[in-house]
Design a protein around this motif. Structure first.
Motif, PDB file in Angstrom:
ATOM      1  N   HIS A  86       0.782  -1.239   0.000  1.00  0.00           N
ATOM      2  CA  HIS A  86       0.000   0.000   0.000  1.00  0.00           C
ATOM      3  C   HIS A  86       0.818   1.296   0.000  1.00  0.00           C
ATOM      4  N   PHE A  87       2.104   1.226  -0.346  1.00  0.00           N
ATOM      5  CA  PHE A  87       2.890   2.463  -0.335  1.00  0.00           C
ATOM      6  C   PHE A  87       2.455   3.394  -1.468  1.00  0.00           C
ATOM      7  N   ARG A  88       2.466   4.678  -1.170  1.00  0.00           N
ATOM      8  CA  ARG A  88       2.269   5.682  -2.214  1.00  0.00           C
ATOM      9  C   ARG A  88       3.629   6.306  -2.534  1.00  0.00           C
ATOM     10  N   GLY A  89       3.719   6.969  -3.674  1.00  0.00           N
ATOM     11  CA  GLY A  89       4.988   7.579  -4.051  1.00  0.00           C
ATOM     12  C   GLY A  89       5.982   6.509  -4.448  1.00  0.00           C
ATOM     13  N   ALA A  90       6.867   6.149  -3.531  1.00  0.00           N
ATOM     14  CA  ALA A  90       7.815   5.071  -3.799  1.00  0.00           C
ATOM     15  C   ALA A  90       7.076   3.745  -3.891  1.00  0.00           C
ATOM     16  N   LEU A  91       7.682   2.789  -4.614  1.00  0.00           N
ATOM     17  CA  LEU A  91       7.106   1.440  -4.652  1.00  0.00           C
ATOM     18  C   LEU A  91       7.499   0.654  -3.423  1.00  0.00           C
ATOM     19  N   GLY A  92       8.700   0.941  -2.909  1.00  0.00           N
ATOM     20  CA  GLY A  92       9.175   0.181  -1.758  1.00  0.00           C
ATOM     21  C   GLY A  92      10.307   0.905  -1.064  1.00  0.00           C
ATOM     22  N   MET A  93      11.065   0.156  -0.275  1.00  0.00           N
ATOM     23  CA  MET A  93      12.146   0.796   0.497  1.00  0.00           C
ATOM     24  C   MET A  93      13.167  -0.255   0.923  1.00  0.00           C
ATOM     25  N   ARG A  94      14.385   0.243   1.183  1.00  0.00           N
ATOM     26  CA  ARG A  94      15.329  -0.506   1.993  1.00  0.00           C
ATOM     27  C   ARG A  94      15.337   0.165   3.358  1.00  0.00           C
ATOM     28  N   VAL A  95      15.723  -0.563   4.376  1.00  0.00           N
ATOM     29  CA  VAL A  95      15.720   0.030   5.721  1.00  0.00           C
ATOM     30  C   VAL A  95      17.072  -0.188   6.388  1.00  0.00           C
ATOM     31  N   THR A  96      17.402   0.746   7.260  1.00  0.00           N
ATOM     32  CA  THR A  96      18.557   0.561   8.141  1.00  0.00           C
ATOM     33  C   THR A  96      18.061   0.621   9.580  1.00  0.00           C
ATOM     34  N   SER A  97      18.771  -0.087  10.428  1.00  0.00           N
ATOM     35  CA  SER A  97      18.387  -0.191  11.830  1.00  0.00           C
ATOM     36  C   SER A  97      18.901   1.031  12.601  1.00  0.00           C
ATOM     37  N   ARG A  98      18.065   1.589  13.474  1.00  0.00           N
ATOM     38  CA  ARG A  98      18.482   2.740  14.299  1.00  0.00           C
ATOM     39  C   ARG A  98      17.792   2.612  15.652  1.00  0.00           C
ATOM     40  N   ASP A  99      18.574   2.379  16.693  1.00  0.00           N
ATOM     41  CA  ASP A  99      18.014   2.193  18.041  1.00  0.00           C
ATOM     42  C   ASP A  99      16.908   1.127  18.007  1.00  0.00           C
ATOM     43  N   ASP A 100      15.682   1.498  18.401  1.00  0.00           N
ATOM     44  CA  ASP A 100      14.608   0.490  18.415  1.00  0.00           C
ATOM     45  C   ASP A 100      13.702   0.597  17.202  1.00  0.00           C
ATOM     46  N   HIS A 101      14.167   1.360  16.176  1.00  0.00           N
ATOM     47  CA  HIS A 101      13.322   1.476  14.983  1.00  0.00           C
ATOM     48  C   HIS A 101      14.179   1.398  13.715  1.00  0.00           C
ATOM     49  N   PHE A 102      13.593   1.816  12.611  1.00  0.00           N
ATOM     50  CA  PHE A 102      14.260   1.673  11.310  1.00  0.00           C
ATOM     51  C   PHE A 102      14.113   2.992  10.532  1.00  0.00           C
ATOM     52  N   ILE A 103      15.040   3.211   9.617  1.00  0.00           N
ATOM     53  CA  ILE A 103      14.994   4.397   8.771  1.00  0.00           C
ATOM     54  C   ILE A 103      14.772   3.929   7.335  1.00  0.00           C
ATOM     55  N   PRO A 104      13.738   4.441   6.657  1.00  0.00           N
ATOM     56  CA  PRO A 104      13.489   3.995   5.275  1.00  0.00           C
ATOM     57  C   PRO A 104      14.336   4.763   4.256  1.00  0.00           C
ATOM     58  N   GLU A 105      14.758   4.040   3.219  1.00  0.00           N
ATOM     59  CA  GLU A 105      15.303   4.687   2.032  1.00  0.00           C
ATOM     60  C   GLU A 105      14.393   4.269   0.894  1.00  0.00           C
ATOM     61  N   PHE A 106      13.599   5.221   0.415  1.00  0.00           N
ATOM     62  CA  PHE A 106      12.569   4.879  -0.575  1.00  0.00           C
ATOM     63  C   PHE A 106      13.184   4.555  -1.929  1.00  0.00           C
ATOM     64  N   ILE A 107      12.581   3.572  -2.586  1.00  0.00           N
ATOM     65  CA  ILE A 107      13.041   3.141  -3.911  1.00  0.00           C
ATOM     66  C   ILE A 107      11.891   3.311  -4.881  1.00  0.00           C
TER      67      ILE A 107
END
Ligand SMILES: [Zn+2]
Length: 293
Positions: free
Chosen positions: A272-293
């Motif tokens: 259900h993403f809008r804009g980007a089709l998907g993402m890669r993620v990196t781990s940060r503390d207790d959550h994640f940071i998206p890099e949209f693709i």
């Protein structure tokens, strides 16, 4: 807006059914607040969250996969003419533009080889069937339809217990006609589909949700359905949706899959993403940071 990603021999293309589906933030994600999202406003505002109205923004689309003549659709959206009285923007839809979007890609319904349902919620199976002479018939008559064995058994039991009630009636009008036509192939975690999609279990959002993982020249890709609804959940992985069958299990599945994707560099393509089709993620503390693709 990215509507197509090319990976050497194959491509992934978004086929829109309902490109903007807005739900109140704390309706879709109980306990979520706009205040908590403010630090991430620059990432989320516009495509994913409407900060002015406190709505979360989703798209309902199929993911079209083409690979040297092989043509597959992952998830088939809301569809047309379906009675969905509990949700006005899904009810008896006409002129969605979905088949026209396929036609713009040079495809007729007869050209689809494979339809893969990550799970059987009403907004993932709608175009499985269409109405012809008062009957629900397969929209893609030459396709095999891949469904999770456990997921199908769950909805069959729900239907038997209360016909037409569960899941907006989607079992009767969008799943059963496929099974009755002999077009359904049932799979379980660990199976392989079309020699290239590895089936993995992503339970929690629904009882038997499956993900479809494949390798590419640019690394692994995981089509992960509604294990992640929105990039909001990268920052708050514990926010499960109101529509999750088992919110705690859904959270565990989401955390596990993002942890693994961060380790392996997997490209995640949720439904259900809008804009980007998907993402890669990196781990940060207790959550994640998206890099949209
Ligand atoms: Zn769902």
């Amino acid at each position: 807006m990215t509507d197509q990603i090319n990976f050497g021999s194959f491509s992934v293309t978004r086929i829109n059914d309902l490109p903007r589906f807005a739900l109140d933030l704390d309706f879709l994600l109980p306990g979520a607040t706009l205040e908590a999202l403010m630090p991430f406003k620059a990432v989320l505002d516009g495509d994913h969250v409407d900060f002015a109205t406190s709505e979360i923004l989703l798209g309902v689309h199929s993911l079209l996969i083409r690979d040297k003549g092989f043509v597959a659709l992952i998830d088939t959206c809301v569809g047309e003419c379906k009675p969905r009285g509990r949700r006005a923007d899904w009810h008896n839809r006409r002129a969605s533009g979905y088949l026209e979007a396929l036609a713009r890609e040079g495809l007729r319904p007869e050209d689809i080889n494979l339809v893969m349902c990550t799970h059987l919620h009403a907004d993932h199976v709608g175009w499985n069937t269409c109405l012809q002479n008062g009957e629900w018939v397969p929209t893609f008559p030459n396709a095999r339809y891949i469904m999770g064995r456990e997921e199908l058994a769950h909805w069959a039991a729900e239907e038997q217990a209360a016909p037409g009630v569960a899941n907006h009636g989607a079992y009767a009008d969008s799943v059963l006609p496929i099974v009755a036509a002999g077009l359904a192939d049932l799979v379980s975690a660990g199976d392989t589909v079309a020699d290239q999609f590895h089936v993995c279990g992503l339970p929690g959002h629904s009882v038997g949700q499956i993900g479809l993982e494949m390798s590419s020249s640019k690394g692994d890709i995981l089509f992960c359905g509604d294990a992640i609804h929105s990039p909001v959940q990268t920052f708050f992985p514990d926010w499960s949706s109101r529509f999750c069958h088992d919110p705690a299990l859904s959270t565990k599945t989401r955390r596990d899959l993002m942890t693994s994707a961060a380790d392996k560099g997997t490209l995640l393509i949720p439904a259900h993403f809008r804009g980007a089709l998907g993402m890669r993620v990196t781990s940060r503390d207790d959550h994640f940071i998206p890099e949209f693709i």
